[in-house]
Write a protein that holds these residues in place. Structure first.
Motif, short mmCIF file in Angstrom:
data_model
loop_
_atom_site.label_atom_id
_atom_site.label_comp_id
_atom_site.label_asym_id
_atom_site.label_seq_id
_atom_site.Cartn_x
_atom_site.Cartn_y
_atom_site.Cartn_z
N LYS A 86 0.91 -1.14 -0.17
CA LYS A 86 0.01 -0.19 -0.09
C LYS A 86 0.89 1.20 -0.01
CE LYS A 86 -3.45 -2.42 2.53
NZ LYS A 86 -4.25 -2.34 3.90
N PRO A 87 0.20 2.47 -0.40
CA PRO A 87 1.05 3.51 -0.41
C PRO A 87 1.75 3.96 1.00
CG PRO A 87 -0.90 3.77 -1.90
CD PRO A 87 -0.86 2.63 -1.10
N GLU A 88 1.20 3.39 1.96
CA GLU A 88 1.61 3.77 3.25
C GLU A 88 2.43 3.01 3.75
OE1 GLU A 88 -1.74 3.16 2.41
OE2 GLU A 88 -2.84 2.10 3.99
N ASP A 89 2.87 2.02 3.01
CA ASP A 89 3.94 1.17 3.21
C ASP A 89 5.40 1.96 2.48
OD1 ASP A 89 2.05 -1.53 2.43
OD2 ASP A 89 2.84 -1.08 4.31
N THR A 90 5.38 3.15 2.10
CA THR A 90 6.59 3.72 1.52
C THR A 90 7.44 4.11 2.55
OG1 THR A 90 5.29 4.62 -0.56
CG2 THR A 90 7.26 5.72 0.13
N ALA A 91 8.68 3.84 2.60
CA ALA A 91 9.52 3.82 3.69
C ALA A 91 11.04 3.46 3.34
CB ALA A 91 9.06 3.37 5.09
N VAL A 92 11.81 3.72 4.25
CA VAL A 92 13.29 3.33 3.92
C VAL A 92 12.97 2.14 5.06
CG1 VAL A 92 15.63 3.30 4.49
CG2 VAL A 92 14.42 5.25 3.37
N TYR A 93 13.52 0.86 4.56
CA TYR A 93 13.63 -0.47 5.41
C TYR A 93 14.89 -0.95 5.95
CZ TYR A 93 8.64 -0.96 4.28
OH TYR A 93 7.14 -0.89 4.24
N TYR A 94 15.07 -1.08 7.30
CA TYR A 94 16.19 -1.52 7.80
C TYR A 94 16.17 -2.98 8.31
CZ TYR A 94 16.88 3.43 7.56
OH TYR A 94 17.03 4.77 6.84
N CYS A 95 17.25 -3.91 8.20
CA CYS A 95 17.18 -4.79 8.87
C CYS A 95 17.95 -4.94 10.16
CB CYS A 95 17.88 -5.95 7.86
SG CYS A 95 19.76 -5.96 7.49
N ASN A 96 17.75 -5.43 11.23
CA ASN A 96 18.28 -5.38 12.53
C ASN A 96 18.56 -6.87 12.91
OD1 ASN A 96 17.48 -5.19 15.56
ND2 ASN A 96 19.36 -4.15 15.13
N VAL A 97 20.00 -7.20 13.61
CA VAL A 97 20.08 -8.32 14.13
C VAL A 97 20.73 -7.91 15.42
CG1 VAL A 97 21.23 -10.63 14.27
CG2 VAL A 97 20.44 -9.65 12.04
N GLN A 98 20.19 -8.58 16.52
CA GLN A 98 20.79 -8.28 17.83
C GLN A 98 21.43 -9.60 18.24
OE1 GLN A 98 17.67 -6.51 20.36
NE2 GLN A 98 16.96 -5.61 18.49
N SER A 99 22.60 -9.53 19.02
CA SER A 99 23.32 -10.88 19.30
C SER A 99 24.07 -10.24 20.83
CB SER A 99 24.35 -11.55 18.55
OG SER A 99 25.54 -10.66 18.44
N GLN A 100 24.59 -11.41 21.27
CA GLN A 100 25.26 -10.96 22.31
C GLN A 100 26.84 -10.29 22.11
OE1 GLN A 100 26.24 -15.34 23.42
NE2 GLN A 100 28.07 -14.12 24.09
N TYR A 101 26.90 -10.08 20.81
CA TYR A 101 28.37 -9.54 20.45
C TYR A 101 28.13 -8.09 19.82
CZ TYR A 101 29.90 -14.38 20.87
OH TYR A 101 30.17 -15.38 21.46
#
Length: 115
Positions: A86-101
């Protein structure tokens, strides 16, 4: 330091689909959480979908039933299948991974939904 790079963004018409991928420079060990976030102009970054190491996958209410997050087991990175955009999905998309490191972010990929 592990680097994350998103791909798969672009321009799509309403109702279309895109698949976002997140490539890592090395396998991320002992992840605790991974997810996709997005930030539209003038708005705060928000969680779109997430996978905890233990627990259930979660989605923002606005994308439930349309987006599916999955995990690349080899690299421990997330992918995001986006349908019925949908038009409201327009954005910059970021992936993120969290670990103990560390807490790793990609540089973002632009998704534009417009006719």
């Amino acid at each position: 330091q592990v680097q994350l790079v998103e791909s798969g963004g672009g321009l799509v018409q309403p109702g279309g689909s895109l698949r976002l991928s997140c490539a890592a420079s090395a396998r991320i060990l002992s992840f605790s959480y991974m997810g996709w976030y997005r930030q539209a102009p003038g708005k705060q970054r928000e969680l779109v979908a997430g996978i905890p190491r233990i627990g259930l996958v979660s989605y923002a209410d606005s994308v439930k039933g349309r987006f599916t997050i999955s995990r690349d087991i080899a690299k421990n990175t997330p992918s995001l299948q986006m349908n019925n955009l949908k038009p409201e999905d327009t954005a910059v998309y970021y992936c993120n991974v969290q670990s103990q490191y560390g807490n790793y972010w990609g540089q973002g990929t632009q998704v534009t939904v417009s006719s």
